[in-house]
Every structure is written in C-alpha cells, then in structure tokens.
Design a protein around this motif. Sequence first.
Motif: not given
Length: 368
Positions: A74-86, A206-209, A226-229
């Motif tokens: 689970m790649h979670v975090g706000p927009t523009n944090s790189g989660k989808t790219h990872s 992150e609310a979906a976790v 995996h949490k992203y900022d």
Amino acid sequence: MDDSASNLQAALDGALTRRFFSWALETLNHPGRRMVPPEARAALANVYEALDYSQPSRFKPFRGSRMLRRTVHMHVGPTNSGKTHSALRALAAADHGVYASPLRLLAYECFERLNRGLICPANAELDSNPEGWKRVCNLLTGEESRVVDDNAGLLSCTIEMLGFKKRYDVAVVDEIQMLADTDRGGAWTAAVLGLHANELHLCGEEAAVPLVRKMLEGTGDEVIVHKYDRLTPLVPATRSLRDDFKNIEKGDCIVSFSRTRLFDLKERIEKVTGRRCAIIYGRLPPEVRAEQAELFNTPGNGYDVLVGSDAIGMGLNLYVRSHFELHHTFLTSSRRKIKRIVFESIQKFDGANEIRLSLSQLKQIAGR
C-alpha cells in the motif's frame, strides 16, 4: 430517502433475501420433500451462494487469487508525493502486469509512458539509458482498445475493465480510497480481493489502510504499508482573487466543474489578462488532452494559464518530458509546474444535485 436510509434499506433487503433462500434450501432438502428435482435445488443453492456477502473473498471469481499468498504493497500519502510513481516502477520491471485507474485519461497516460520508456523500472539504474526502459503495453478502457502487440506483457486499463482469470507478476490499482465510493467502489473491492497477482500495489490515501487490512484478514495475504510525504509544500492563500480576473498570474490553474463554465472562464481570462489558456477536462480525447498539457508546459508560447476540471485531481501529469535529470528519485524534466490552484467554485453537480466538495476532495485537487 437520504443515503444512510437507502443503505440501511439495501442491507435489510439483502439480509432478508438471504434468510429466505436459506429457509427455502433447508425446506427443500427435507427428506419429505425429495420430489423437488436436484437441478432446482442446485440452482437455488447457487443463488444463495451468490447472495452471501459475509465472506466476499471466497466468491468464485476470486478463487484464483486465494491460491496465492500475495504481497500487498500500500503506497499511501498526499498528492504529489511519488506514491504512484514507486508502484509504476515495480510494474515497469514486471514480465506480466496491469495498471488499473479510475479515469481513461490516467490509463492512457500510463500506457503512453510505458511504451515511450518514461518510467524507470525498479530493476534499472536511474542514470541508465532510457531507451532500455521502453515496455510494450496495451490499452483497454470502456471507450477504446489499443493493441500494440498481441503478446504484450503489460496492460493499462480502467478499473472496470479488469479481468480476474489472468495471472500477473505485478498489478497496480490507483486511487484505492475509491473503495468507499457508493457508485463505483465495487470495482476496487473486486480488484483488492480478486486480482491474481504475486504483488498487488494499491496507491491512494492513508485512510484506506484499515479497510484494506480488514478485507484481507482471512486471505493470508501480506500487507506492507509505505507512507509518503509531499515533495513540495501545499500552502493555502490568505485571501481569494476577489472575482478580479486581473489577479490571475502566469502558472495559475483555474478549476471549475462545468464544461460550459470552463470555456466561459477561458474566454474571460484571455480577454481581461491577454494571457492564453490551455483547457483540460475529463471528456477530452487523450490526444487532445496531451496537446493542451503541452501547450501549458512549453515556456514562451503564451499559454500561461490552465483552465481545468477536477480531472486534474486524479493524478494527471500536466507536463511533458523534454530531457531527463535526477530529482527526488524521479525522472523529471525541465518543465513548468502549476504554481497555484484557484477554485472558481467548490460545488459540483453529481448527476442529481449540487454538492459541496469534501475537504479530502479539495486537497486532492489542490495537491496537483
């Protein structure tokens, strides 16, 4: 009837229907009622099984995924944090994989980026030759199908077009918080429970976790979070533009929720400011959307303002890559970024009523 009452009624209807079929099966299987043909009892049993939502992970279409012990990232975090790219880097390194998105524009973008070699595979060095990153990928949405190669290992699709028979090395599901959507959430539920993949990458808020953890409790799958900022700060303005179009600046993105209103804004902004506007909304063909994004992103051509709908909030990359450089483990380019998001309205028509955007939706759009 409001949503809560409708949901309660639907749950009650489902419970009573299942109870009726349970009673009917028990009655028909009584020794004194063996005159009922076996095929009739079997048909009734199938209906009862189809109505049993108590353990959805055991639904017949999902049994292939239950034969695996999947690793769920689970790649979670706000927009523009790189989660989808990872997650997409893992997909680009896979022999067989699928990307599922909520929007056809996002599916098209992923399809284009993989075929053009704009995503560095997880097993490749960031400073290696991008020519080696190209992956053959097909596209499938509800409106179009593009087959680059019948034997392509990768597929980019809208989430409703997912199939559950094929086995993948890696599957990426975007905007996982859509699990909670009353209209389309079933497609994300099916993806989480039914995708036949060794690695399942879920990207979103992150609310979906907790919900995903609860759904996968009895499946044996391993869940890794995996949490992203944010890579760049998101700062609210201290005051509005006061409905004065002269306050619109180069790099602004004006957001509205009506196609007619978007064209009206474009005309008024160009008339008042002398700046030219690119325009993007959900129903634009992907090629036109890409052309408009390129107009906005190309410096010195006069297209200094973007007028767009909330489609930009679903992760559309409003830039084009001209040359590569290393930055925050991303491959980015010399590009123009949206400098400021300006909401023309915070209400939108949902097909029945005008609704006010939630804080989550506002942050999703503004985070672009």
